[in-house]
Design a protein around this motif. Sequence first.
Motif, PDB file in Angstrom:
ATOM      1  N   ASN A   3       1.812   2.910  -8.985  1.00  0.00           N
ATOM      2  CA  ASN A   3       3.149   3.493  -9.151  1.00  0.00           C
ATOM      3  C   ASN A   3       3.922   2.659 -10.189  1.00  0.00           C
ATOM      4  N   PHE A   4       3.739   3.031 -11.462  1.00  0.00           N
ATOM      5  CA  PHE A   4       4.293   2.223 -12.550  1.00  0.00           C
ATOM      6  C   PHE A   4       5.812   2.101 -12.458  1.00  0.00           C
ATOM      7  N   ASP A   5       6.487   3.184 -12.082  1.00  0.00           N
ATOM      8  CA  ASP A   5       7.955   3.141 -12.040  1.00  0.00           C
ATOM      9  C   ASP A   5       8.424   2.098 -11.029  1.00  0.00           C
TER      10      ASP A   5
ATOM     11  N   LEU B  31       6.705  -0.449  -9.793  1.00  0.00           N
ATOM     12  CA  LEU B  31       6.295  -1.801 -10.194  1.00  0.00           C
ATOM     13  C   LEU B  31       7.200  -2.347 -11.292  1.00  0.00           C
ATOM     14  N   LEU B  32       7.562  -1.452 -12.235  1.00  0.00           N
ATOM     15  CA  LEU B  32       8.451  -1.864 -13.338  1.00  0.00           C
ATOM     16  C   LEU B  32       9.806  -2.303 -12.816  1.00  0.00           C
ATOM     17  N   GLN B  33      10.328  -1.494 -11.909  1.00  0.00           N
ATOM     18  CA  GLN B  33      11.650  -1.765 -11.353  1.00  0.00           C
ATOM     19  C   GLN B  33      11.645  -3.087 -10.563  1.00  0.00           C
ATOM     20  N   LYS B  34      10.574  -3.328  -9.857  1.00  0.00           N
ATOM     21  CA  LYS B  34      10.502  -4.516  -8.998  1.00  0.00           C
ATOM     22  C   LYS B  34      10.160  -5.794  -9.763  1.00  0.00           C
ATOM     23  N   PHE B  35       9.188  -5.679 -10.696  1.00  0.00           N
ATOM     24  CA  PHE B  35       8.611  -6.887 -11.305  1.00  0.00           C
ATOM     25  C   PHE B  35       8.714  -6.911 -12.833  1.00  0.00           C
ATOM     26  N   GLY B  36       9.434  -5.933 -13.431  1.00  0.00           N
ATOM     27  CA  GLY B  36       9.441  -5.746 -14.887  1.00  0.00           C
ATOM     28  C   GLY B  36       9.673  -7.008 -15.698  1.00  0.00           C
TER      29      GLY B  36
ATOM     30  N   ARG C 149       0.836  -1.213   0.000  1.00  0.00           N
ATOM     31  CA  ARG C 149       0.000   0.000   0.000  1.00  0.00           C
ATOM     32  C   ARG C 149       0.869   1.261   0.000  1.00  0.00           C
ATOM     33  N   ARG C 150       2.048   1.142   0.551  1.00  0.00           N
ATOM     34  CA  ARG C 150       2.968   2.288   0.571  1.00  0.00           C
ATOM     35  C   ARG C 150       3.696   2.416  -0.766  1.00  0.00           C
ATOM     36  N   ASN C 151       4.209   1.261  -1.254  1.00  0.00           N
ATOM     37  CA  ASN C 151       5.171   1.328  -2.358  1.00  0.00           C
ATOM     38  C   ASN C 151       4.566   1.183  -3.756  1.00  0.00           C
ATOM     39  N   TRP C 152       3.458   0.512  -3.878  1.00  0.00           N
ATOM     40  CA  TRP C 152       2.912   0.261  -5.210  1.00  0.00           C
ATOM     41  C   TRP C 152       2.007   1.403  -5.686  1.00  0.00           C
ATOM     42  N   VAL C 153       1.819   2.390  -4.827  1.00  0.00           N
ATOM     43  CA  VAL C 153       0.811   3.419  -5.099  1.00  0.00           C
ATOM     44  C   VAL C 153       1.454   4.790  -4.994  1.00  0.00           C
ATOM     45  N   THR C 154       1.077   5.710  -5.891  1.00  0.00           N
ATOM     46  CA  THR C 154       1.618   7.074  -5.817  1.00  0.00           C
ATOM     47  C   THR C 154       0.812   7.878  -4.784  1.00  0.00           C
ATOM     48  N   TRP C 155       1.265   9.115  -4.513  1.00  0.00           N
ATOM     49  CA  TRP C 155       0.608   9.947  -3.490  1.00  0.00           C
ATOM     50  C   TRP C 155      -0.868  10.162  -3.803  1.00  0.00           C
ATOM     51  N   ASP C 156      -1.233  10.132  -5.133  1.00  0.00           N
ATOM     52  CA  ASP C 156      -2.633  10.411  -5.477  1.00  0.00           C
ATOM     53  C   ASP C 156      -3.447   9.126  -5.678  1.00  0.00           C
ATOM     54  N   GLY C 157      -2.923   8.010  -5.139  1.00  0.00           N
ATOM     55  CA  GLY C 157      -3.725   6.782  -5.137  1.00  0.00           C
ATOM     56  C   GLY C 157      -3.720   6.015  -6.451  1.00  0.00           C
ATOM     57  N   LYS C 158      -2.796   6.354  -7.348  1.00  0.00           N
ATOM     58  CA  LYS C 158      -2.720   5.638  -8.643  1.00  0.00           C
ATOM     59  C   LYS C 158      -1.587   4.611  -8.586  1.00  0.00           C
TER      60      LYS C 158
ATOM     61  N   ALA D  41      -7.845  -7.799  -1.355  1.00  0.00           N
ATOM     62  CA  ALA D  41      -7.521  -6.485  -0.785  1.00  0.00           C
ATOM     63  C   ALA D  41      -7.191  -5.517  -1.918  1.00  0.00           C
ATOM     64  N   ASN D  42      -7.824  -4.363  -1.934  1.00  0.00           N
ATOM     65  CA  ASN D  42      -7.491  -3.337  -2.926  1.00  0.00           C
ATOM     66  C   ASN D  42      -6.275  -2.549  -2.465  1.00  0.00           C
ATOM     67  N   ILE D  43      -5.201  -2.673  -3.209  1.00  0.00           N
ATOM     68  CA  ILE D  43      -3.993  -1.897  -2.894  1.00  0.00           C
ATOM     69  C   ILE D  43      -4.213  -0.448  -3.341  1.00  0.00           C
ATOM     70  N   CYS D  44      -4.788  -0.307  -4.548  1.00  0.00           N
ATOM     71  CA  CYS D  44      -5.324   0.996  -4.937  1.00  0.00           C
ATOM     72  C   CYS D  44      -6.515   0.740  -5.843  1.00  0.00           C
ATOM     73  N   GLY D  45      -7.340   1.751  -6.038  1.00  0.00           N
ATOM     74  CA  GLY D  45      -8.493   1.613  -6.917  1.00  0.00           C
ATOM     75  C   GLY D  45      -9.743   1.126  -6.205  1.00  0.00           C
ATOM     76  N   ARG D  46     -10.790   0.903  -7.000  1.00  0.00           N
ATOM     77  CA  ARG D  46     -12.104   0.529  -6.454  1.00  0.00           C
ATOM     78  C   ARG D  46     -12.693  -0.609  -7.267  1.00  0.00           C
ATOM     79  N   LYS D  47     -13.469  -1.441  -6.607  1.00  0.00           N
ATOM     80  CA  LYS D  47     -14.153  -2.551  -7.295  1.00  0.00           C
ATOM     81  C   LYS D  47     -15.621  -2.577  -6.908  1.00  0.00           C
ATOM     82  N   LYS D  48     -16.416  -3.094  -7.824  1.00  0.00           N
ATOM     83  CA  LYS D  48     -17.815  -3.397  -7.485  1.00  0.00           C
ATOM     84  C   LYS D  48     -17.989  -4.908  -7.535  1.00  0.00           C
ATOM     85  N   TRP D  49     -18.608  -5.448  -6.493  1.00  0.00           N
ATOM     86  CA  TRP D  49     -18.848  -6.881  -6.414  1.00  0.00           C
ATOM     87  C   TRP D  49     -20.351  -7.146  -6.429  1.00  0.00           C
ATOM     88  N   LEU D  50     -20.762  -8.135  -7.210  1.00  0.00           N
ATOM     89  CA  LEU D  50     -22.135  -8.636  -7.137  1.00  0.00           C
ATOM     90  C   LEU D  50     -22.050 -10.055  -6.602  1.00  0.00           C
ATOM     91  N   LEU D  51     -22.667 -10.289  -5.447  1.00  0.00           N
ATOM     92  CA  LEU D  51     -22.540 -11.594  -4.773  1.00  0.00           C
ATOM     93  C   LEU D  51     -23.887 -12.286  -4.677  1.00  0.00           C
TER      94      LEU D  51
END
Length: 385
Positions: free
Chosen positions: A80-82, A84-89, A69-78, A159-169
């Motif tokens: 963090n491509f840079d 993620l690329l560096q870690k898992f590219g 939640r700290r590292n994969w996401v930028t300050w504005d909740g998007k 768990a949502n690390i960032c973003g939103r989901k809708k679930w129909l159960l």
Amino acid sequence: MDRATFACSTAFFRDYSSSSHTAFCLPTGHVDFIEKVESFTYSDFFRDYLIPNHPCIFSAKFTEGWGSRRNWVTWDGKPNFDYLLQKFGEAIVPVANCDVKEYNSNPKEQIPFKEYINYWKEHIKNDYRSSRGCLYLKDWHLSRTPFHADVFRSYSWSANICGRKKWLLYPPGQEEYLKDRHGNLPFDVTAPGLQDNSVYPRYTQSQPPVEILQEAGEIVFIPSGWHHQVYNLEDTISINHNWVNGCNVAIMWCFLQDELAAVQREINEWKDPMDDWHVQCQLIMKSCTGIDYKEFYNFLKVIAENRISVLENGLDDEALAKNTPKAAISTLGMLHAVFDLKRTVKVLTSLSANEDFKKLDLTSLSPPPEALLHHLKAAIDTALL
Ligand SMILES: O=C(O)CCC(=O)C(=O)O
Ligand SMILES: [Fe+2]
């Protein structure tokens, strides 16, 4: 797990047969929201959600300390491509094309993660359009997951690390009203086609789904056998996990019996002419479901031996340090191990007495089912002394 939870869980399974388990559904469609971390224990979760098989949502406070939640996401909740690329590219990841339907799923391909990130950035830049369609990196896991219940009817959390989901159960059993005339489930449970009575004759009897909007940081718990369809409402990264324990292992066993029965119906006409019809049924079951009866036996064995070793040896520091499954079960407590073992005995007894299982060549099973059962019962008796 505390003593009171152990006592009420044991009583629950003594008083209700496992087949009636699926009937426990939400009367109102309300889903509990668990706000506070400090006042909520694993025993609460076990008693109020795992045992009754009810969904719930954990607030973002539960994931506040997660590195992702700290590292994969930028300050504005998007995303963090840079980072993620560096870690898992270089990792190769499975990607589903949500614009293409293949049976009741989406076709998947394997691509390097860096290629996926390039696609994702392009997709955002082009206002969420791309000539490659809508690609969803899954199971490593803008888009949608088609209507389904989870593998082997396991529990899952997401768990949502960032973003939103809708679930129909839909609670277990509701899927029966959502099947077409041939018994097939829809790909999209919201498709207008479901209103067509000649195709979906029981649709009008179905309950509306339980709808969940999951915000960033929140965790959704999906109980066993609840069918669901999931939408990413914005750029979303989530982590999810499936698991089986003593509460739902009997549901898994019921599911496997239903799967085998479906295969047997399908190739019933070959029963007499074929010598190894039962073996063939197991093979087909394995290719459709991912597991056959002998593998299920081994699955139970691994779980049981893990619990027995916790009970017999306690936990050594080395296992704790390595964060092994043994460490995890020990964190949950000895009583959890006993509870899981008792449920495993129940399912193993049913498996051993099952006619289809008995028809297979069981000589390769080590230890043989009777010996394993004996071992489990002895371990439970010793633990309860
Ligand atoms: O997030 C998704 O798209 C699907 C997740 C899901 O089906 C689950 O966690 O059980
Ligand atoms: Fe799922």
